[in-house]
Design a protein around this motif. Structure first.
Motif, PDB file in Angstrom:
ATOM      1  N   TYR A 138      35.355  28.270  44.037  1.00 20.08           N
ATOM      2  CA  TYR A 138      36.402  29.010  43.720  1.00 20.08           C
ATOM      3  C   TYR A 138      36.715  30.178  44.395  1.00 20.08           C
ATOM      4  CZ  TYR A 138      36.083  25.869  39.418  1.00 20.08           C
ATOM      5  OH  TYR A 138      36.094  24.848  38.674  1.00 20.08           O
ATOM      6  N   ASP A 139      37.915  30.778  44.019  1.00 24.33           N
ATOM      7  CA  ASP A 139      38.233  31.914  45.244  1.00 24.33           C
ATOM      8  C   ASP A 139      37.515  33.234  44.603  1.00 24.33           C
ATOM      9  OD1 ASP A 139      39.772  30.655  46.605  1.00 24.33           O
ATOM     10  OD2 ASP A 139      41.686  31.094  45.906  1.00 24.33           O
ATOM     11  N   ASN A 140      37.377  33.517  43.298  1.00 23.57           N
ATOM     12  CA  ASN A 140      37.087  34.615  42.751  1.00 23.57           C
ATOM     13  C   ASN A 140      36.232  34.438  41.396  1.00 23.57           C
ATOM     14  OD1 ASN A 140      38.902  34.551  40.702  1.00 23.57           O
ATOM     15  ND2 ASN A 140      40.572  34.990  41.953  1.00 23.57           N
ATOM     16  N   GLU A 141      35.864  35.434  40.820  1.00 24.80           N
ATOM     17  CA  GLU A 141      34.882  35.401  39.611  1.00 24.80           C
ATOM     18  C   GLU A 141      35.570  34.886  38.564  1.00 24.80           C
ATOM     19  OE1 GLU A 141      31.968  38.413  39.290  1.00 24.80           O
ATOM     20  OE2 GLU A 141      31.949  38.265  37.188  1.00 24.80           O
ATOM     21  N   GLU A 142      36.723  35.469  38.248  1.00 27.05           N
ATOM     22  CA  GLU A 142      37.616  34.976  37.309  1.00 27.05           C
ATOM     23  C   GLU A 142      37.669  33.680  37.036  1.00 27.05           C
ATOM     24  OE1 GLU A 142      41.428  36.795  37.313  1.00 27.05           O
ATOM     25  OE2 GLU A 142      41.902  36.484  35.133  1.00 27.05           O
ATOM     26  N   GLN A 143      38.242  33.011  38.200  1.00 28.55           N
ATOM     27  CA  GLN A 143      38.315  31.465  38.307  1.00 28.55           C
ATOM     28  C   GLN A 143      37.078  30.577  38.365  1.00 28.55           C
ATOM     29  OE1 GLN A 143      40.474  30.693  42.020  1.00 28.55           O
ATOM     30  NE2 GLN A 143      42.154  31.937  41.609  1.00 28.55           N
ATOM     31  N   ALA A 144      36.024  31.145  38.827  1.00 24.29           N
ATOM     32  CA  ALA A 144      34.825  30.638  38.543  1.00 24.29           C
ATOM     33  C   ALA A 144      34.293  30.474  37.120  1.00 24.29           C
ATOM     34  CB  ALA A 144      33.671  31.239  39.358  1.00 24.29           C
ATOM     35  N   LEU A 145      34.444  31.745  36.502  1.00 21.07           N
ATOM     36  CA  LEU A 145      34.135  31.547  35.115  1.00 21.07           C
ATOM     37  C   LEU A 145      35.076  30.916  34.114  1.00 21.07           C
ATOM     38  CD1 LEU A 145      32.701  35.455  34.702  1.00 21.07           C
ATOM     39  CD2 LEU A 145      31.265  33.197  35.252  1.00 21.07           C
ATOM     40  N   ALA A 146      36.395  30.694  34.420  1.00 17.56           N
ATOM     41  CA  ALA A 146      37.289  29.884  33.630  1.00 17.56           C
ATOM     42  C   ALA A 146      37.310  28.443  33.916  1.00 17.56           C
ATOM     43  CB  ALA A 146      38.569  30.520  33.778  1.00 17.56           C
ATOM     44  N   GLY A 147      36.803  28.115  35.094  1.00 13.33           N
ATOM     45  CA  GLY A 147      36.585  26.742  35.708  1.00 13.33           C
ATOM     46  C   GLY A 147      35.731  25.951  34.687  1.00 13.33           C
TER      47      GLY A 147
END
Lengths: 178, 110
Positions: B101-110
């Motif tokens: 993922y590009d960033n932490e927010e996306q990584a945790l939401a994924g």
């Protein structure tokens, strides 16, 4: 074609020196006129080649000698000036960057210098693959008790770099990478 | 190289700073395998946004983390890849194998 020494480094087999060599390679490739991806590519190849020497030729023993010679290849004067008018990328008479790495480890059997298959998901065996992907010429030789690795990267015309970059950008648009 | 860990619910995020090369990839491998095999954290996330360079030994450590995560049924996620880190995973045809993922927010939401 001329061959001019740009840099000579003598180091010992110590992994903490790898970041020092990368720093030198990044600056030198930038100065020579390579694009940012090419600078990373050449730096990666040298880093992986020295890593291979430390791991395989010297079996992780510290304090063993490694020499790095970097030459400019070409008949022309300034790399940046030539970059703009450069033609015939990857031709033997193009401007280029020759890297010679020398170690005094045991002789290497060239037939054993194979990277692993890339369709296998397993650790290891990638260094040589990165070197071959990054450089235009990769040659191994044994001479006077030393292993010699010769790497060459030719300067590419700017328009072909733009085309490669567009191709990479398209490849990156897969859903797994969004 | 600096590695620090943050724990959020059932996720561990490793914040890595520095280059990952022959000098320190064993440290990365050790941290990953401990978290996956011993602690059995359900989701392990690597923040690589402060990692400029990863060499083949660093890629090998990440592959070991991926394999360990598959063995124990955890998720192993990478985010914040630098151009160099992205290139090295592309060259080894692993970019699409990892969950990136590009960033932490996306990584945790994924």
């Amino acid at each position: 074609m001329s061959r001019e020494l740009l840099l000579k480094l003598e180091l010992r087999s110590d992994p903490s020196m790898l970041c020092v060599v990368r720093g030198a390679m990044e600056r030198l490739t930038e100065t020579f006129g390579f694009s940012a991806p090419e600078c990373r590519s050449v730096t990666r190849a040298v880093d992986e080649a020295i890593t291979n020497i430390m791991r395989h030729a010297y079996k992780n023993q510290p304090g063993k000698p490694i020499e790095l010679h970097i030459h400019r290849l070409g008949r022309r004067l300034g790399p940046r000036t030539e970059r703009r008018s450069g033609r015939g990328a990857k031709a033997p008479n193009s401007d280029g960057f020759e890297i010679l790495l020398t170690d005094r480890g045991p002789a290497v059997d060239p037939s054993k210098l194979r990277g692993r298959r890339l369709d296998e998901i397993k650790p290891g065996g990638l260094g040589l693959h990165f070197i071959r992907q990054s450089m235009d010429v990769v040659e191994f030789k044994r001479a006077r008790g030393s292993n010699l690795l010769r790497l060459i990267k030719y300067l590419q015309p700017a328009n072909s770099l733009d085309r490669d970059k567009r191709r990479e950008d398209l490849a990156d648009l897969g859903p797994a990478n969004r | 190289l600096q590695i620090s860990a943050r724990r959020i619910d059932k996720t561990t995020i490793f914040d890595v700073t520095g280059d990952i090369d022959l000098a320190n990839s064993p440290e990365v491998r050790k941290a990953l395998l401990k978290e996956l095999r011993e602690t059995r954290t359900p989701r392990v996330v690597m923040n690589l946004s402060k990692v400029r360079y990863i060499d083949s030994s660093g890629v090998a450590s990440l592959v070991e983390g991926l394999k360990a995560s598959r063995d124990v049924g955890s998720r192993f996620i990478l985010f914040g890849l630098s151009p160099s880190a992205r290139e090295v995973l592309q060259l080894s045809r692993l970019l699409k194998i990892f969950e990136v993922y590009d960033n932490e927010e996306q990584a945790l939401a994924g």
